[in-house]
Design a protein around this motif. Structure first.
Motif, PDB file in Angstrom:
ATOM      1  N   HIS A 360       8.667 -21.027   6.986  1.00  0.00           N
ATOM      2  CA  HIS A 360       9.094 -20.329   5.901  1.00  0.00           C
ATOM      3  C   HIS A 360       9.752 -21.224   4.082  1.00  0.00           C
ATOM      4  N   GLY A 361       9.242 -21.270   3.752  1.00  0.00           N
ATOM      5  CA  GLY A 361      10.044 -22.224   2.583  1.00  0.00           C
ATOM      6  C   GLY A 361       8.750 -22.529   2.104  1.00  0.00           C
ATOM      7  N   ASP A 362       8.822 -24.204   1.212  1.00  0.00           N
ATOM      8  CA  ASP A 362       8.091 -24.903   0.749  1.00  0.00           C
ATOM      9  C   ASP A 362       6.789 -26.430   1.730  1.00  0.00           C
ATOM     10  N   PHE A 363       7.701 -26.601   2.776  1.00  0.00           N
ATOM     11  CA  PHE A 363       6.631 -27.124   3.447  1.00  0.00           C
ATOM     12  C   PHE A 363       5.565 -27.474   3.561  1.00  0.00           C
ATOM     13  N   TYR A 364       4.650 -26.026   3.250  1.00  0.00           N
ATOM     14  CA  TYR A 364       3.660 -25.806   4.128  1.00  0.00           C
ATOM     15  C   TYR A 364       2.533 -26.364   1.788  1.00  0.00           C
ATOM     16  N   THR A 365       3.885 -26.168   1.251  1.00  0.00           N
ATOM     17  CA  THR A 365       2.857 -27.200  -0.273  1.00  0.00           C
ATOM     18  C   THR A 365       2.992 -28.706   0.069  1.00  0.00           C
ATOM     19  N   LYS A 366       3.755 -28.887   0.940  1.00  0.00           N
ATOM     20  CA  LYS A 366       3.945 -30.558   0.591  1.00  0.00           C
ATOM     21  C   LYS A 366       2.801 -31.468   1.838  1.00  0.00           C
ATOM     22  N   ILE A 367       1.922 -30.441   2.346  1.00  0.00           N
ATOM     23  CA  ILE A 367       0.707 -31.042   3.134  1.00  0.00           C
ATOM     24  C   ILE A 367      -0.544 -29.867   2.610  1.00  0.00           C
ATOM     25  N   ARG A 368      -2.151 -31.025   3.379  1.00  0.00           N
ATOM     26  CA  ARG A 368      -2.791 -29.819   3.456  1.00  0.00           C
ATOM     27  C   ARG A 368      -3.451 -29.878   4.667  1.00  0.00           C
ATOM     28  N   GLY A 369      -3.062 -29.635   5.836  1.00  0.00           N
ATOM     29  CA  GLY A 369      -3.268 -29.618   6.947  1.00  0.00           C
ATOM     30  C   GLY A 369      -2.036 -29.969   7.672  1.00  0.00           C
ATOM     31  N   MET A 370      -2.653 -28.760   8.920  1.00  0.00           N
ATOM     32  CA  MET A 370      -1.339 -29.479   9.921  1.00  0.00           C
ATOM     33  C   MET A 370      -2.036 -28.752  11.455  1.00  0.00           C
ATOM     34  N   GLN A 371      -2.168 -29.246  12.832  1.00  0.00           N
ATOM     35  CA  GLN A 371      -2.788 -29.031  13.613  1.00  0.00           C
ATOM     36  C   GLN A 371      -2.246 -29.762  14.839  1.00  0.00           C
ATOM     37  N   TYR A 372      -2.066 -28.604  16.123  1.00  0.00           N
ATOM     38  CA  TYR A 372      -1.282 -29.338  17.491  1.00  0.00           C
ATOM     39  C   TYR A 372      -2.153 -30.079  18.139  1.00  0.00           C
ATOM     40  N   VAL A 373      -2.220 -30.959  18.961  1.00  0.00           N
ATOM     41  CA  VAL A 373      -3.186 -30.976  20.122  1.00  0.00           C
ATOM     42  C   VAL A 373      -1.661 -31.344  21.432  1.00  0.00           C
ATOM     43  N   GLN A 374      -2.268 -30.805  22.228  1.00  0.00           N
ATOM     44  CA  GLN A 374      -1.518 -30.881  23.636  1.00  0.00           C
ATOM     45  C   GLN A 374      -2.513 -31.292  24.880  1.00  0.00           C
ATOM     46  N   LYS A 375      -2.145 -32.127  25.120  1.00  0.00           N
ATOM     47  CA  LYS A 375      -2.639 -32.647  26.490  1.00  0.00           C
ATOM     48  C   LYS A 375      -1.970 -31.874  27.828  1.00  0.00           C
ATOM     49  N   THR A 376      -1.139 -32.160  27.622  1.00  0.00           N
ATOM     50  CA  THR A 376      -0.418 -31.859  29.227  1.00  0.00           C
ATOM     51  C   THR A 376       1.048 -31.134  28.712  1.00  0.00           C
ATOM     52  N   LYS A 377       1.509 -30.662  29.524  1.00  0.00           N
ATOM     53  CA  LYS A 377       2.440 -29.710  29.247  1.00  0.00           C
ATOM     54  C   LYS A 377       3.447 -30.884  29.607  1.00  0.00           C
ATOM     55  N   GLY A 378       4.768 -30.034  28.227  1.00  0.00           N
ATOM     56  CA  GLY A 378       6.005 -31.145  27.386  1.00  0.00           C
ATOM     57  C   GLY A 378       5.888 -32.333  27.005  1.00  0.00           C
ATOM     58  N   LYS A 379       4.525 -32.373  26.093  1.00  0.00           N
ATOM     59  CA  LYS A 379       3.447 -33.383  25.161  1.00  0.00           C
ATOM     60  C   LYS A 379       3.088 -32.765  24.747  1.00  0.00           C
ATOM     61  N   LEU A 380       3.652 -32.716  22.892  1.00  0.00           N
ATOM     62  CA  LEU A 380       2.752 -32.462  21.303  1.00  0.00           C
ATOM     63  C   LEU A 380       2.654 -32.707  20.169  1.00  0.00           C
ATOM     64  N   LYS A 381       1.144 -33.078  20.276  1.00  0.00           N
ATOM     65  CA  LYS A 381       1.450 -33.948  18.843  1.00  0.00           C
ATOM     66  C   LYS A 381       0.894 -33.304  17.847  1.00  0.00           C
ATOM     67  N   ILE A 382       1.779 -33.744  16.511  1.00  0.00           N
ATOM     68  CA  ILE A 382       1.056 -32.698  15.109  1.00  0.00           C
ATOM     69  C   ILE A 382       0.876 -33.586  14.924  1.00  0.00           C
ATOM     70  N   LYS A 383      -0.926 -33.759  14.058  1.00  0.00           N
ATOM     71  CA  LYS A 383      -1.484 -34.245  13.146  1.00  0.00           C
ATOM     72  C   LYS A 383      -1.235 -33.525  11.697  1.00  0.00           C
TER      73      LYS A 383
END
Length: 437
Positions: A360-383
């Motif tokens: 919530h709040g204004d974070f989404y107004t600061k970005i033009r896209g966000m995507q999660y990528v997970q290849k293994t449990k316990g590790k997360l990449k946020i693009k």
């Protein structure tokens, strides 16, 4: 009213005892939310056909008053262009009509399930309509004005097991503490306040109620479960309705507030609230579908937001007609959400739904896209695709927000990219996962 409600929910709820006292002395919802709320609730009729006259009024208004449609030559619905979150994000001010006034509208941000952030503008008194419809639906299972248990996207401080929102009549639990010890605390608080109804994401309700089943905890006091914001999957239904014999109200809606669809708790049919917004189903060519059992994308149009109207908005969700009636009420088959029941896994196998990570709040107004990528449990990449106003403080906020909602052992890596990966059909995915169960 809305300022008072937020004050009570945000300030008074700091003390559970005070919040409970405020809840006890407040009048019923019919009085609390006023005449407009009562009139809307009283007028709701599931047998009403599509509101074509209201649609025509909105289309004519848009032609004359909304810049985005200034070059539109026809008021024929079929000739209006389809829009989506990306189009809205890139042409935001062009969707403001001459009736838009800052003081009468509130900003709603949504990361959504596609990963493309967008901003929407809704009338500040819109909460009356939302509560009228939801209270109408919940009332089918006997809900009136009482406190209900809520497990959605709230995270509480470690020192609090729950908080009470007196105006909205909620006993709110931490949706990110998925441990047996905490589930048992939830159960004891529900018993303490004699709560008969649970409102939750399907995944949150499943985690809690599955624990109750495994521990043989009595659930006879529950009169209903209210679900929304995620797909209601077959295994959810098997536990809630088949094994635990609970009655469920499952609702499809979205941040844009264009459509509302409810799954009938007796028949399982998905019924469209035609008074709420204008529903359409389109094929790959963008044409309206009238055939039964033909899969199409759900498209919505506002019937009452004249300040920032959205017309023929593509939701990215899909369904088909179980029964199509051009002059009456159509029924839908299952709604196939783009969410696809995706999960972000911690190393120990526990998981969080991407929907529950909406900020919530204004974070989404600061970005033009966000995507999660997970290849293994316990590790997360946020693009992240940065917006013009994105700063290092926003990166720190994102890391802190995510780390608090995932296990402390989960490794989070942020990668900045110029655009987002799409599917072969051009759709954006919020979560790209390679985790095999």
């Amino acid at each position: 009213m809305i300022k008072f409600a937020r004050f009570c929910n945000e300030k008074v709820s700091a003390s559970n005892s005070l919040a409970y006292l405020v809840y006890k002395i407040l009048p019923s919802n019919n009085i609390l939310f006023g005449k407009e709320y009562r009139n809307i609730k009283k007028s709701i009729d599931l047998t009403m056909p599509r509101q074509k006259a209201s649609l025509e009024t909105m289309l004519d208004f848009a032609l004359d008053n909304v810049p985005y449609y200034k070059n539109q030559n026809s008021s024929n619905y079929e000739e209006f262009p389809l829009i989506d979150k990306k189009i809205i994000s890139e042409n935001e001010v062009d969707f403001f009509s001459i009736e838009y006034d800052d003081k009468n509208y509130e900003l709603i941000t949504s990361g959504g399930t596609s990963g493309i952030p967008a901003k929407y503008y809704s009338p500040k008194n819109r909460y009356k309509k939302e509560y009228a419809y939801f209270h109408y639906l919940w009332g089918k299972l006997g809900y009136k004005n009482q406190l209900r248990a809520v497990i959605r996207n709230t995270q509480l401080s470690a020192s609090r097991d729950y908080k009470i929102n007196p105006i909205t009549k909620e006993v709110v639990f931490d949706a990110f503490r998925n441990t047996d010890d905490y589930f048992f605390k939830i159960y004891k608080v529900i018993l303490k306040f004699k709560l008969n109804y649970l409102q939750a994401y399907p995944s949150s309700a499943y985690n809690f109620l599955n624990f109750c089943k495994q521990k043989n905890l009595n659930l006879d006091f529950l009169k209903g479960i209210f679900l929304s914001s995620e797909s209601y999957m077959g295994y959810h239904q098997a536990l809630f309705e088949n094994e635990l014999k609970l009655k469920v109200i499952s609702v499809y809606g979205h941040a844009e507030r264009l459509l509302l669809i409810s799954r009938d708790h007796n028949t399982g049919d998905h019924k469209i609230f035609n008074q709420y917004g204008f529903f359409d189903l389109i094929d790959e060519a963008g044409n309206s579908i009238v055939e039964e059992n033909k899969l199409g994308e759900i498209v919505g149009t506002t019937l009452d937001n004249f300040g920032a109207p959205l017309i023929k908005y593509r939701t990215g969700d899909f369904s088909s007609y179980k029964k199509y009636d051009s002059k009456g009420v159509s029924l839908l088959n299952e709604i196939l959400s783009r969410r696809n029941d995706q999960r972000i896994y911690n190393k120990d196998g526990s998981y969080v739904s991407p929907t529950a990570l909406n900020m919530h709040g204004d974070f989404y107004t600061k970005i033009r896209g966000m995507q999660y990528v997970q290849k293994t449990k316990g590790k997360l990449k946020i693009k992240i695709v940065k917006g013009e106003n994105y700063t290092t403080e926003d990166e720190m906020f994102l890391k802190d927000f995510m780390q608090k909602r995932l296990a402390s052992t989960t490794n989070i890596d942020i990668e900045y990219v110029n655009d987002m990966k799409t599917t072969s059909s051009g759709k954006f995915l919020l979560l790209e996962t390679y985790v095999k169960l």
